[in-house]
Design a protein around this motif. Structure first.
Motif, PDB file in Angstrom:
ATOM      1  N   UNK A 199       0.798  -1.223   0.000  1.00 30.41           N
ATOM      2  CA  UNK A 199       0.000   0.000   0.000  1.00 30.41           C
ATOM      3  C   UNK A 199       0.827   1.267   0.000  1.00 30.41           C
ATOM      4  N   UNK A 200       2.148   1.131  -0.049  1.00 27.38           N
ATOM      5  CA  UNK A 200       3.029   2.303   0.020  1.00 27.38           C
ATOM      6  C   UNK A 200       3.693   2.524  -1.334  1.00 27.38           C
ATOM      7  N   UNK A 201       3.446   3.686  -1.925  1.00 26.21           N
ATOM      8  CA  UNK A 201       4.010   4.001  -3.236  1.00 26.21           C
ATOM      9  C   UNK A 201       5.111   5.050  -3.159  1.00 26.21           C
ATOM     10  N   UNK A 202       5.484   5.442  -1.951  1.00 27.37           N
ATOM     11  CA  UNK A 202       6.543   6.436  -1.792  1.00 27.37           C
ATOM     12  C   UNK A 202       7.909   5.751  -1.866  1.00 27.37           C
ATOM     13  N   UNK A 203       8.770   6.130  -2.819  1.00 25.38           N
ATOM     14  CA  UNK A 203      10.103   5.522  -2.888  1.00 25.38           C
ATOM     15  C   UNK A 203      10.922   5.798  -1.629  1.00 25.38           C
ATOM     16  N   UNK A 204      10.713   6.967  -1.013  1.00 26.71           N
ATOM     17  CA  UNK A 204      11.448   7.294   0.210  1.00 26.71           C
ATOM     18  C   UNK A 204      11.059   6.352   1.341  1.00 26.71           C
ATOM     19  N   UNK A 205       9.768   6.056   1.479  1.00 27.80           N
ATOM     20  CA  UNK A 205       9.318   5.166   2.549  1.00 27.80           C
ATOM     21  C   UNK A 205       9.769   3.727   2.306  1.00 27.80           C
ATOM     22  N   UNK A 206       9.790   3.306   1.056  1.00 27.76           N
ATOM     23  CA  UNK A 206      10.248   1.944   0.756  1.00 27.76           C
ATOM     24  C   UNK A 206      11.738   1.795   1.073  1.00 27.76           C
ATOM     25  N   UNK A 207      12.506   2.827   0.747  1.00 30.10           N
ATOM     26  CA  UNK A 207      13.923   2.809   1.098  1.00 30.10           C
ATOM     27  C   UNK A 207      14.094   2.837   2.612  1.00 30.10           C
ATOM     28  N   UNK A 208      13.269   3.635   3.284  1.00 30.61           N
ATOM     29  CA  UNK A 208      13.350   3.742   4.746  1.00 30.61           C
ATOM     30  C   UNK A 208      13.101   2.392   5.416  1.00 30.61           C
ATOM     31  N   UNK A 209      12.254   1.560   4.810  1.00 28.89           N
ATOM     32  CA  UNK A 209      12.003   0.231   5.372  1.00 28.89           C
ATOM     33  C   UNK A 209      13.303  -0.565   5.472  1.00 28.89           C
ATOM     34  N   UNK A 210      14.092  -0.573   4.398  1.00 29.50           N
ATOM     35  CA  UNK A 210      15.337  -1.344   4.412  1.00 29.50           C
ATOM     36  C   UNK A 210      16.366  -0.736   5.362  1.00 29.50           C
ATOM     37  N   UNK A 211      16.414   0.590   5.437  1.00 31.97           N
ATOM     38  CA  UNK A 211      17.355   1.228   6.355  1.00 31.97           C
ATOM     39  C   UNK A 211      16.993   0.899   7.802  1.00 31.97           C
ATOM     40  N   UNK A 212      15.695   0.922   8.109  1.00 35.93           N
ATOM     41  CA  UNK A 212      15.257   0.559   9.460  1.00 35.93           C
ATOM     42  C   UNK A 212      15.540  -0.909   9.741  1.00 35.93           C
ATOM     43  N   UNK A 213      15.303  -1.763   8.752  1.00 38.85           N
ATOM     44  CA  UNK A 213      15.560  -3.193   8.908  1.00 38.85           C
ATOM     45  C   UNK A 213      17.013  -3.453   9.279  1.00 38.85           C
ATOM     46  N   UNK A 368       7.340   2.294   9.269  1.00 42.01           N
ATOM     47  CA  UNK A 368       7.016   2.896   7.973  1.00 42.01           C
ATOM     48  C   UNK A 368       5.520   3.126   7.817  1.00 42.01           C
ATOM     49  N   UNK A 369       4.717   2.313   8.484  1.00 40.54           N
ATOM     50  CA  UNK A 369       3.264   2.419   8.306  1.00 40.54           C
ATOM     51  C   UNK A 369       2.580   3.168   9.446  1.00 40.54           C
ATOM     52  N   UNK A 370       3.364   3.787  10.342  1.00 40.69           N
ATOM     53  CA  UNK A 370       2.738   4.503  11.461  1.00 40.69           C
ATOM     54  C   UNK A 370       2.833   6.012  11.255  1.00 40.69           C
ATOM     55  N   UNK A 371       3.564   6.704  12.118  1.00 41.14           N
ATOM     56  CA  UNK A 371       3.582   8.168  12.080  1.00 41.14           C
ATOM     57  C   UNK A 371       4.721   8.704  11.227  1.00 41.14           C
ATOM     58  N   UNK A 372       4.596   9.987  10.871  1.00 40.82           N
ATOM     59  CA  UNK A 372       5.660  10.645  10.107  1.00 40.82           C
ATOM     60  C   UNK A 372       6.949  10.698  10.917  1.00 40.82           C
ATOM     61  N   UNK A 373       6.817  10.850  12.243  1.00 41.42           N
ATOM     62  CA  UNK A 373       7.993  10.883  13.115  1.00 41.42           C
ATOM     63  C   UNK A 373       8.744   9.563  13.060  1.00 41.42           C
ATOM     64  N   UNK A 374       7.999   8.450  13.079  1.00 43.08           N
ATOM     65  CA  UNK A 374       8.622   7.127  13.019  1.00 43.08           C
ATOM     66  C   UNK A 374       9.320   6.915  11.680  1.00 43.08           C
ATOM     67  N   UNK A 375       8.722   7.417  10.598  1.00 41.19           N
ATOM     68  CA  UNK A 375       9.347   7.268   9.277  1.00 41.19           C
ATOM     69  C   UNK A 375      10.637   8.073   9.203  1.00 41.19           C
ATOM     70  N   UNK A 376      10.637   9.251   9.809  1.00 41.61           N
ATOM     71  CA  UNK A 376      11.854  10.065   9.843  1.00 41.61           C
ATOM     72  C   UNK A 376      12.936   9.375  10.659  1.00 41.61           C
ATOM     73  N   UNK A 377      12.534   8.739  11.753  1.00 48.09           N
ATOM     74  CA  UNK A 377      13.483   8.003  12.598  1.00 48.09           C
ATOM     75  C   UNK A 377      14.133   6.860  11.824  1.00 48.09           C
ATOM     76  N   UNK A 378      13.365   6.234  10.930  1.00 47.39           N
ATOM     77  CA  UNK A 378      13.904   5.133  10.130  1.00 47.39           C
ATOM     78  C   UNK A 378      15.040   5.608   9.234  1.00 47.39           C
ATOM     79  N   UNK A 379      14.970   6.876   8.793  1.00 47.96           N
ATOM     80  CA  UNK A 379      15.998   7.424   7.909  1.00 47.96           C
ATOM     81  C   UNK A 379      17.202   7.965   8.671  1.00 47.96           C
ATOM     82  N   UNK A 380      17.094   8.061  10.004  1.00 50.11           N
ATOM     83  CA  UNK A 380      18.194   8.606  10.800  1.00 50.11           C
ATOM     84  C   UNK A 380      19.401   7.682  10.739  1.00 50.11           C
ATOM     85  N   UNK A 381      20.584   8.272  10.720  1.00 46.82           N
ATOM     86  CA  UNK A 381      21.814   7.482  10.637  1.00 46.82           C
ATOM     87  C   UNK A 381      21.972   6.614  11.874  1.00 46.82           C
ATOM     88  N   UNK A 382      22.500   5.383  11.717  1.00 46.73           N
ATOM     89  CA  UNK A 382      22.702   4.498  12.868  1.00 46.73           C
ATOM     90  C   UNK A 382      23.897   4.937  13.690  1.00 46.73           C
TER      91      UNK A 382
END
Length: 389
Positions: A199-213, A368-382
């Protein structure tokens, strides 16, 4: 009693033998053809061409023992399949599940094409299935069928049945049969929760999934990323990634975008702000997203160890068919650097490591499927791993 009927080819004619030898010239060399003929009491010349040797040998009569010797020459080990997992929303108990699995195994192995071995622990059941498949109609007739095995591991938890198995159609077919049988037994609809971003068509969110993983493997810190592949959002959601690895000795063809994104992620690991990276902005603008990654994590406590994981969406466009592999482990050298040699994961460790990557994937999915804050956190550097290559 478990039964498995092997399909028999009662007669291999000269064309069958010739095609088999021609398809395996790299495996069955001229020298081996000469030795094969010699074992049959025929001495051929080494100056003859491969085609001439194969043509003569194929004219010989091959009974089952001789055919078995030929199979031994061409035998190659199947590549390890990737693993996938899902959760069936059912409150069924382990004893009830055991009865259902026994019924399914008895029914499916009646025709002799599948054989089942079921082992049980207090809260989990493993089903090992031996079956025969037709891998590729384009193969020679003697290679049409091969015996394979898969394991379906089912664990009962508070939120349902956690299922892990090889990512192939046969395993999916059996899991579907399990789900249907549970519905008939309980009278309740069973949903299958998968790890997917359909259900997610945003390339940024799809990339964020792998970074969070990569960051969420419990008890390990992200050390490095060795390979990243990207896909471009398109209009065909049914395009499926080829699950076969490249032939031995041939590397996967990497695109310019793959190389760019790999560099971006390597910089991200070192603490660079991903959103401010020009390459990342360009890739996202052009609707490219990460769909496959290989990365290394380092154990935070206990004996030093690195684990190499691989994960991807089998259907990149729809971001479905999530699957992963445990690529191996590396141990430290005495000087503090890591050994270059990658050793296979021990069988005793595979269950725990599989659980860790599945947990990490579900955490990443929730982010990735919750809040905008959580999605931003997924993109944060480890946090920097600080380990040596």
């Amino acid at each position: 009693m478990t039964r498995f009927a092997k399909n028999s080819l009662y007669y291999a004619d000269d064309k069958d033998i010739y095609d088999l030898l021609q398809n395996h010239q790299k495996t069955v060399t001229k020298r081996e053809l000469l030795e094969l003929a010699r074992s049959r009491g025929v001495f051929l010349s080494h100056v003859d061409s491969y085609d001439e040797l194969a043509d003569f040998i194929s004219s010989l009569t091959f009974d089952w023992p001789n055919l078995s010797k030929l199979y031994d020459l061409i035998h190659t080990t199947d590549r390890t399949e990737k693993t996938t997992s899902s959760v069936l929303t059912s409150k069924i108990t382990t004893p009830q599940l055991s009865n259902i699995l026994n019924h399914i195994s008895n029914t499916r192995q009646e025709d002799g094409s599948e054989a089942y071995r079921i082992t049980q622990s207090p809260n989990a059941i493993s089903v090992e299935v031996t079956y025969s498949e037709v891998p590729d109609p384009a193969r020679s007739r003697l290679e049409q069928r091969r015996e394979r095995k898969l394991v379906i591991h089912v664990e009962t938890k508070d939120d349902g049945l956690h299922i892990r198995h090889e990512a192939n159609k046969k395993a999916e077919e059996i899991v579907s049969a399990i789900s249907t049988a549970i519905e008939k037994k309980t009278g309740n609809k069973v949903e299958q929760a998968r790890i997917e971003l359909s259900g997610i068509r945003s390339p940024q969110d799809r990339t964020a999934f792998f970074l969070a993983l990569m960051k969420q493997v419990r008890g390990y810190k992200l050390s490095n990323v060795t390979d990243v592949s990207v896909d471009k959002l398109g209009t065909n959601p049914d395009d499926e990634r080829n699950s076969d690895e490249p032939p031995e000795g041939i590397e996967r063809v990497r695109t310019r975008e793959d190389i760019k994104m790999t560099g971006v992620v390597k910089s991200w690991i070192k603490g660079e702000n991903l959103l401010q990276t020009k390459h990342y902005q360009d890739l996202t603008h052009d609707e490219f997203f990460i769909s496959h990654a290989v990365w290394i994590v380092e154990r935070e406590k206990g004996a030093p160890q690195q684990i190499i994981f691989e994960a991807e969406f089998g259907n990149p466009q729809s971001a479905t068919n999530f699957r992963y592999a445990l690529k191996g482990t590396r141990e430290p050298r005495k000087d503090g650097y890591w050994k270059k040699t990658i050793t296979p994961i021990k069988e005793s460790d595979k269950g725990e490591l599989s659980l860790l990557i599945e947990e990490a994937a579900r955490v990443a999915l929730r982010m990735i499927t919750s809040t905008a804050t959580a999605r931003t956190e997924a993109l944060a550097a480890p946090a920097a791993a600080g380990s040596r290559a």
